[in-house]
Design a protein around this motif. Structure first.
Motif, PDB file in Angstrom:
ATOM      1  N   THR A 422       0.924  -1.145  -0.073  1.00  0.00           N
ATOM      2  CA  THR A 422      -0.120  -0.014   0.094  1.00  0.00           C
ATOM      3  C   THR A 422       0.771   1.251  -0.026  1.00  0.00           C
ATOM      4  O   THR A 422       0.587   2.324  -0.654  1.00  0.00           O
ATOM      5  CB  THR A 422      -0.894  -0.180   1.227  1.00  0.00           C
ATOM      6  N   LEU A 426       1.153   4.183  -2.878  1.00  0.00           N
ATOM      7  CA  LEU A 426       0.836   5.697  -2.449  1.00  0.00           C
ATOM      8  C   LEU A 426       2.177   6.508  -2.820  1.00  0.00           C
ATOM      9  O   LEU A 426       1.952   7.514  -3.486  1.00  0.00           O
ATOM     10  CB  LEU A 426       1.050   5.754  -0.958  1.00  0.00           C
ATOM     11  N   GLU A 439       2.691  11.592   7.115  1.00  0.00           N
ATOM     12  CA  GLU A 439       1.486  11.536   6.070  1.00  0.00           C
ATOM     13  C   GLU A 439       1.086  10.008   5.672  1.00  0.00           C
ATOM     14  O   GLU A 439       0.200   9.370   5.896  1.00  0.00           O
ATOM     15  CB  GLU A 439       1.628  12.311   5.152  1.00  0.00           C
ATOM     16  N   GLU A 442       0.003   7.560   8.566  1.00  0.00           N
ATOM     17  CA  GLU A 442      -1.242   7.781   9.085  1.00  0.00           C
ATOM     18  C   GLU A 442      -2.344   7.241   7.987  1.00  0.00           C
ATOM     19  O   GLU A 442      -3.285   6.466   8.704  1.00  0.00           O
ATOM     20  CB  GLU A 442      -1.405   9.465   8.986  1.00  0.00           C
ATOM     21  N   LYS A 443      -1.770   7.023   6.634  1.00  0.00           N
ATOM     22  CA  LYS A 443      -2.843   6.554   5.809  1.00  0.00           C
ATOM     23  C   LYS A 443      -2.673   4.932   5.919  1.00  0.00           C
ATOM     24  O   LYS A 443      -3.690   4.143   5.403  1.00  0.00           O
ATOM     25  CB  LYS A 443      -2.499   6.818   4.379  1.00  0.00           C
TER      26      LYS A 443
END
Length: 520
Positions: A422, A426, A439, A442-443
């Motif tokens: 993942t 991203l 960031e 957190e995702k």
């Protein structure tokens, strides 16, 4: 700044004073210049000057009449009169109105400066003294407020000594607990919302409302009523008013539990406990702002067999298989059942702690993974106690179990780490942007440090190195295939708006400059 108003029927004198004052000090500003006192009086409230320099003999309204008007409307404004040698009797009359400063015509620049400087210093000193007095007054008020809140907190918390002195909570309001009242327990979703609610309660003190911060994210409001039959309606109206005032600027969510009507200081703890229980009954509410009253009732205890049945079957089998998707499905179904039965908050917390404990006992290594996903200083089993509603609790349980099982499964199956896949996706989507580790973490619901370590273990390189490698690959592709793009444009497209830095990084990674690579 010192704002100055000038009044003189001689145009030459007015203009001369304006010019002199503008050059004396950059802090001195002429805000108005008038030929008589009547014109000046029309603008007093709008201009509110610090100092008025006025002649005495003028048409329509002379200087003395104007000074009398000035003292009535702006008593703190200083007045500096312009006096001729033959005007001493007028000047003496002006001094009866409190005028202490005057200038002899023609005006001497040094004398004018000395007078304005003296006035400016006195005004600044007066302002500082006033601010000091206001600060002391505010501190005294805050001290009284905090003392009152401390006494009310003790009373609602069951302190018998506070109960005995209940009538002393609000100075001058000995009848507070002699009349009917209701308690509102407001449970906030976060600290910012709690502080906002407390501030709202304090602003309503003039209506007789008492407010105090209690344990965790709870504030209590005490709503007195002159008529017993009006207590419930008034308490509900207060809750609606609070929701209406805060809904568009709220820093979070909140639910209000409203007690029945009570009377007497000794009953305050019972009122608070009832309201508190009702606020926790609101965990099944889906609205951002909700009210729970005694009419809705509390959540009744459920048979322990209900909770036992939830942990059997698919949940246990999914744990044994390290099946994160299966766990997700099982937990979703658990919450469907819990929202149907609606067990009390305390029972729900206990069940969730038991759920995690059971999972840890069944799966080796799970506790270590759960610890990594839990905030520092908070125990794994205690972490499920702090939630605003069941939706938030469900998301937290899913997050803890699914990610932990994903991690454990990936350690046992090479290339099976979905979290890293993942993160890679991203990065590939936004490689041309400034990607922050926080960031990304957190995702994928991991703390930054753990994500960084995990990525290095799985990929053999850091996230920064992976981003750099991807950018260089894309840059080489654009340099060869997009000849219409200049070198600096290629750099911008892969995340380097600074062409010099792009050239430097490219040469370090590839061994030659972008231009040399294109010409190969």
């Amino acid at each position: 700044m010192l704002s100055v108003m000038i009044i003189d029927d001689e145009d030459l004198i007015r203009r001369g004073l304006e010019k002199i004052i503008s050059k004396l000090n950059e802090e001195y500003v002429v805000v108005g210049s008038f030929s008589n006192g009547f014109e000046a009086s029309q603008e007093l409230d709008r201009l509110t000057p610090d100092v008025v320099i006025t002649d005495i003999k003028m048409p329509y309204m002379d200087g003395l009449q104007f000074i009398e008007e000035l003292r009535r409307r702006l008593p703190d404004t200083r007045c500096l009169i312009l006096s001729g040698y033959n005007d001493f009797d007028y000047a003496r009359t002006a001094m009866q109105y409190g005028v202490k400063d005057y200038l002899i015509k023609p005006v001497d620049k040094e004398e004018l400066l000395a007078n304005l400087t003296h006035i400016h210093e006195e005004l600044k000193a007066a302002k500082q003294e006033k601010e000091k007095e206001q600060l002391l007054s505010k501190k005294a008020q805050m001290s009284d407020l905090l003392l009152r809140e401390q006494q009310l907190r003790r009373l609602l918390g069951g302190d018998k000594e506070a109960s005995l002195s209940a009538n002393g909570i609000v100075p001058g309001s000995a009848a507070l607990f002699e009349q009917s009242y209701a308690v509102l327990a407001v449970r906030a979703s976060n600290q910012g919302m709690k502080e906002q609610l407390l501030e709202w309660g304090r602003t309503m003190a003039s209506t007789g409302l008492e407010s105090v911060a209690m344990e965790s994210q709870i504030i209590a409001l005490l709503v007195p009523s002159a008529k017993d039959e009006e207590t419930g309606r008034l308490a509900h109206k207060t809750a609606l008013c609070m929701m209406n005032d805060l809904q568009f600027a709220a820093k979070g969510k909140f639910v209000v539990g409203i007690s029945s009507a009570f009377q007497g200081g000794d009953a305050a703890i019972g009122a608070y406990q009832e309201a508190l229980a009702l606020s926790y009954a609101g965990i099944y509410k889906r609205e951002a702002f909700a009210i729970v009253t005694a009419k809705e009732g509390h959540n009744a205890p459920v048979d322990p067999a209900f909770f036992t049945s939830l942990m059997e079957g698919e949940f246990s089998r999914a744990l044994e298989r390290l099946d994160a998707d299966g766990i997700g499905t099982a937990v979703q179904q658990m919450f469907v059942e819990m929202e149907r039965v609606r067990p009390p908050y305390a029972d729900l917390v206990q069940f969730m702690a038991n759920l995690l404990y059971t999972a840890v006992q069944k799966v080796d290594g799970l506790l270590d993974e759960l610890v990594k996903l839990t905030p520092p200083g908070v125990g794994v089993y205690q972490s499920v106690a702090d939630f605003f509603n069941v939706t938030e609790l469900k998301e937290r349980i899913l997050h803890l179990l699914e990610l932990s099982l994903y991690r454990l499964a990936s350690l046992r199956k090479e290339g099976g780490n979905r979290v890293i896949e993942t993160v890679k996706q991203l990065i590939q989507q936004d490689y041309d942007k400034d990607l922050e580790l926080t960031e990304l973490s957190e995702k994928v619901f991991l703390n930054p440090s753990y994500l960084s370590t995990l990525f290095k273990q799985e990929m053999g390189q850091t996230i920064t190195q992976y981003v750099l490698q991807l950018r260089m690959m894309k840059a080489k592709e654009l340099l060869k295939k997009r000849l219409d793009l200049k070198v600096y444009e290629v750099g911008e497209q892969v995340g380097y708006p600074d062409s010099i830095y792009f050239n430097k990084v490219f040469k370090k990674m590839v061994g030659i400059t972008p231009k040399e690579y294109r010409n190969l």
